[in-house]
Design an enzyme around this catalytic site. Structure first.
Site, PDB file in Angstrom:
ATOM      1  N   ARG A 131       0.806  -1.243   0.000  1.00 35.70           N
ATOM      2  CA  ARG A 131       0.000   0.000   0.000  1.00 35.70           C
ATOM      3  C   ARG A 131       0.828   1.276   0.000  1.00 35.70           C
ATOM      4  O   ARG A 131       0.407   2.272  -0.615  1.00 35.70           O
ATOM      5  CB  ARG A 131      -1.048  -0.014   1.120  1.00 35.70           C
ATOM      6  CG  ARG A 131      -0.567   0.086   2.496  1.00 35.70           C
ATOM      7  CD  ARG A 131      -1.280  -0.889   3.406  1.00 35.70           C
ATOM      8  NE  ARG A 131      -0.697  -2.214   3.254  1.00 35.70           N
ATOM      9  CZ  ARG A 131      -1.374  -3.289   2.875  1.00 35.70           C
ATOM     10  NH1 ARG A 131      -2.648  -3.211   2.632  1.00 35.70           N
ATOM     11  NH2 ARG A 131      -0.759  -4.452   2.775  1.00 35.70           N
ATOM     12  N   THR A 132       1.982   1.277   0.664  1.00 33.58           N
ATOM     13  CA  THR A 132       2.768   2.521   0.654  1.00 33.58           C
ATOM     14  C   THR A 132       3.279   2.780  -0.756  1.00 33.58           C
ATOM     15  O   THR A 132       3.202   3.896  -1.277  1.00 33.58           O
ATOM     16  CB  THR A 132       3.946   2.420   1.650  1.00 33.58           C
ATOM     17  OG1 THR A 132       3.430   1.992   2.902  1.00 33.58           O
ATOM     18  CG2 THR A 132       4.643   3.762   1.817  1.00 33.58           C
ATOM     19  N   LYS A 192      26.221  -4.853  -8.920  1.00 27.97           N
ATOM     20  CA  LYS A 192      27.598  -4.837  -9.435  1.00 27.97           C
ATOM     21  C   LYS A 192      28.557  -4.155  -8.457  1.00 27.97           C
ATOM     22  O   LYS A 192      29.679  -3.827  -8.818  1.00 27.97           O
ATOM     23  CB  LYS A 192      27.627  -4.115 -10.793  1.00 27.97           C
ATOM     24  CG  LYS A 192      26.836  -4.842 -11.861  1.00 27.97           C
ATOM     25  CD  LYS A 192      26.901  -4.142 -13.206  1.00 27.97           C
ATOM     26  CE  LYS A 192      25.833  -3.097 -13.340  1.00 27.97           C
ATOM     27  NZ  LYS A 192      25.812  -2.449 -14.659  1.00 27.97           N
ATOM     28  N   ARG A 247      11.944   3.381   0.616  1.00 30.56           N
ATOM     29  CA  ARG A 247      11.729   2.456   1.742  1.00 30.56           C
ATOM     30  C   ARG A 247      12.942   1.546   1.820  1.00 30.56           C
ATOM     31  O   ARG A 247      13.398   1.012   0.799  1.00 30.56           O
ATOM     32  CB  ARG A 247      10.475   1.621   1.547  1.00 30.56           C
ATOM     33  CG  ARG A 247      10.423   0.468   2.534  1.00 30.56           C
ATOM     34  CD  ARG A 247       9.123  -0.251   2.534  1.00 30.56           C
ATOM     35  NE  ARG A 247       8.071   0.557   3.127  1.00 30.56           N
ATOM     36  CZ  ARG A 247       6.899   0.060   3.513  1.00 30.56           C
ATOM     37  NH1 ARG A 247       6.634  -1.219   3.356  1.00 30.56           N
ATOM     38  NH2 ARG A 247       5.986   0.840   4.052  1.00 30.56           N
ATOM     39  N   HIS A 249       8.149   5.570  10.133  1.00 26.93           N
ATOM     40  CA  HIS A 249       7.257   5.501   8.976  1.00 26.93           C
ATOM     41  C   HIS A 249       6.415   6.781   9.026  1.00 26.93           C
ATOM     42  O   HIS A 249       5.216   6.756   9.315  1.00 26.93           O
ATOM     43  CB  HIS A 249       6.384   4.252   9.070  1.00 26.93           C
ATOM     44  CG  HIS A 249       5.757   3.825   7.768  1.00 26.93           C
ATOM     45  ND1 HIS A 249       5.713   4.636   6.648  1.00 26.93           N
ATOM     46  CD2 HIS A 249       5.121   2.673   7.422  1.00 26.93           C
ATOM     47  CE1 HIS A 249       5.090   3.992   5.669  1.00 26.93           C
ATOM     48  NE2 HIS A 249       4.725   2.796   6.110  1.00 26.93           N
TER      49      HIS A 249
HETATM   50  N1   CP Z   1       1.305   0.158   6.045  1.00 31.62           N
HETATM   51  C1   CP Z   1       2.311  -0.195   5.205  1.00 31.62           C
HETATM   52  O1   CP Z   1       3.431   0.350   5.270  1.00 31.62           O
HETATM   53  O2   CP Z   1       1.967  -1.161   4.315  1.00 31.62           O
HETATM   54  P1   CP Z   1       2.915  -1.744   3.179  1.00 31.62           P
HETATM   55  O3   CP Z   1       4.058  -2.427   3.872  1.00 31.62           O
HETATM   56  O4   CP Z   1       2.058  -2.685   2.370  1.00 31.62           O
HETATM   57  O5   CP Z   1       3.414  -0.585   2.373  1.00 31.62           O
END
Ligand code: CP
Length: 329
Positions: free
Chosen positions: A60-61, A89, A110, A143
């Site tokens: 979702r993120t 590499k 991420r 987050h």
């Molecule tokens: N809530 C959240 O970070 O979900 P994902 O890991 O699916 O992005």
């Protein structure tokens, strides 16, 4: 409203910024209701490109950021596995990030490594093209954009009942390694008169760093408990989370029984009439899927709110939020 250069940690935001972001998000949602409004949104940043660098799994993120880019007309590029990039590499992550900055106007990343976003932001600040970085989840520590969407969801849910003041929020699950819990708690600390109940088995209690921050937050009270039923009965909002076993060293989470911290149908009569049930997702068995039918379950809306909140954040960071001023379009 002053725009931040990078989005790295939840505690970089103050209440004024949150109030501004909530209103901006509402206005964007209103604009999106008409085709003219959608086309207007798409015209705002159609000269920009964004890199989505996700080297830790995400549904979702990733999708909500990608959708947010599309809503604003931003072209998105992606790497979702560093083994498909020149890191395979032997290129360092520092060189990879600096390379992205040669091609795009925004990096959304991420990573499983705590603190990597901060390090990369510092590095890019010292280059000729210091493009903004948005932290979309950094190991077990932060987050921040999840916390923003969680706050937006809570704010909307509490509107009719006087806002955050006097509200009790229960945060349940793996509180030790749950980055969403740390980031959300840091935003809730800004609201006087809020009570936080941290509900977990002994092994998953919040870390000492968060406990110290909570103890220093003026006007906020908190308790740590393993009494799930009492906590959910007292809560105005329940924030369920899963076990973060991706950070296990040797499968130690399997030895911890979390069943008594799962929300099941039989618990629903214990909850307050207007309780808000949330989960950042993905879920495993923390919430019985049959609970989804209960009107107090807000996690699917919460997930969609993530897209709108991220649209608002991108307009702010790329400096076009002042053009979101015509909700009547
Ligand atoms: N809530 C959240 O970070 O979900 P994902 O890991 O699916 O992005």
């Amino acid at each position: 409203m002053k725009k931040p250069m990078h989005i790295l940690k939840a505690d970089q935001f103050d209440r004024n910024f949150l109030a501004y972001l909530f209103e901006l998000t509402d206005n964007i949602r209103r604009l999106d209701k008409s085709k003219e409004g959608q086309m207007y949104l798409q015209s705002l940043l159609n000269h920009k490109r964004a890199m989505l660098y996700f080297t830790q799994p995400s549904t979702r993120t990733f999708m909500s950021f990608q959708s947010a880019c599309h809503i604003l007309g931003i072209k998105s590029l992606e790497i979702r596995d560093s083994s498909t990039s020149s890191e395979r590499k032997g290129e360092s992550v520092e060189d990879s990030l600096q390379t992205f900055s040669s091609y795009v106007d925004l990096i959304i990343m991420r990573s499983p490594i705590a603190g990597l976003c901060d390090k990369m932001a510092q590095l890019l600040n010292s280059t000729h093209r210091p493009v903004p970085i948005i932290n979309a989840g950094s190991g077990p520590d932060q987050h921040p954009t999840q916390a923003l969407l969680d706050m937006y969801t809570l704010n909307r849910s509490f509107r009719k009942s006087g806002g955050f003041k006097g509200k009790t929020i229960a945060l349940v699950g793996d509180l030790k390694r749950g980055r969403t819990v740390r980031s959300l708690s840091q935003l809730l600390m800004q609201y006087e008169g809020v009570k936080l109940l941290f509900v977990s088995p002994e092994e998953f209690k919040i870390g000492a760093d968060l406990r110290t921050q909570l103890a220093e937050a003026p006007g906020l009270s908190f308790e740590e408990t393993s009494n799930f039923k009492a906590a959910i009965g007292a809560a105005d909002a329940i924030y369920m989370t899963r076990v973060q076993d991706e950070y296990d060293l040797s499968g130690e989470s399997k030895k911890i029984d979390t069943k008594e911290f799962h929300l099941r149908l039989e618990h629903l009569p214990l909850l307050k009439k207007d309780c808000v049930i949330m989960h950042p997702f993905p879920r495993r068995d923390e919430i019985d899927p049959r609970v989804d039918q209960d009107p107090r379950a807000k996690y699917w809306r919460q997930e969609r709110n993530g897209m709108w909140t991220r649209v608002a954040l991108i307009t702010n960071i790329l400096g076009v939020d002042n053009r979101i001023i015509m909700p009547e379009l």
